[in-house]
Write a protein that holds these residues in place. Structure first.
Motif: not given
Length: 212
Positions: A21-27, A68-79, A87-96
């Motif tokens: 996750l730390r590496a992903a935050r660094r791109g 795009r939204s990872l900078p706004r993610f404040t958690g650290s645990a895998e769960e 949650t993002i997937a569910r919202r996308r499905l609701i939009d569909v």
């Protein structure tokens, strides 16, 4: 991110999530590839079982939003991260569904569900064909089916499902319990019908026609 074959394969767990996750935050691309390999098959199974018209397209949209939204993610645990992604997937499905203007009921057959049900070796559900299981899921309420898909297809725990669906953990447990009870009820009806069909069949004559 790697796409295509990985989305249709099995999930590859991340060995060191904190580091990744730390590496992903660094791109770092390798970190994003690891996250994709872990989550894409689960997201694809979720999208298919929930009746998304284009599951792979939905997975792609979800990952674009995750990046795009990872900078706004404040958690650290895998769960926490997994719950956030779904949650993002569910919202996308609701939009569909809103764009379609109808409830999506066409269920395709994710291999992930078949594998998950294989773990219920003491449950009659494990002996069903995948197509039969998906047909049974179609008899559940939207809430029950969503909870069971997140549990069986995605492999989320109760707390994660609660976070994804914005429900209390006890409500999640109740929906799962009622959903499984409904599946077993439908299964029992099917087995009784099958037994009745067998009983109605004529008894075959003994070998040799019964003559000695």
């Amino acid at each position: 991110m790697e796409q295509g074959n990985h989305a249709r394969g099995s999930a590859v767990p991340i060995r060191d999530f904190d580091h990744t996750l730390r590496a992903a935050r660094r791109g770092r691309q390798s970190a994003w590839d690891a996250i994709y390999r872990d989550l894409a098959p689960r997201l694809l199974g979720y999208a298919r079982a929930q009746g998304a018209p284009d599951p792979e397209d939905l997975v792609g949209e979800v990952f674009l939003e995750v990046v795009r939204s990872l900078p706004r993610f404040t958690g650290s645990a895998e769960e926490q991260f997994r719950a956030w992604v779904f949650t993002i997937a569910r919202r996308r499905l609701i939009d569909v569904r809103r764009r379609a203007g109808r409830r999506l009921l066409q269920l395709s057959a994710p291999q992930e569900l078949e594998a998950a049900l294989g773990g219920f070796d003491e449950d009659a559900l494990a002996r069903l064909s995948l197509e039969h299981v998906l047909d049974l899921l179609g008899h559940l309420s939207d809430d029950q089916r969503e909870v069971l898909v997140l549990r069986l297809v995605v492999g989320l725990r109760t707390g994660e499902i609660a976070a994804v669906t914005d429900r209390h953990p006890e409500a999640v447990k109740g929906l799962a319990k009622r959903g499984l009870a409904r599946l077993r009820e439908r299964l029992a009806v099917g087995e009784r019908h099958a037994d009745a069909d067998v009983a109605d069949e004529p008894t075959p004559p003994p070998l040799g026609g019964g003559r000695r």
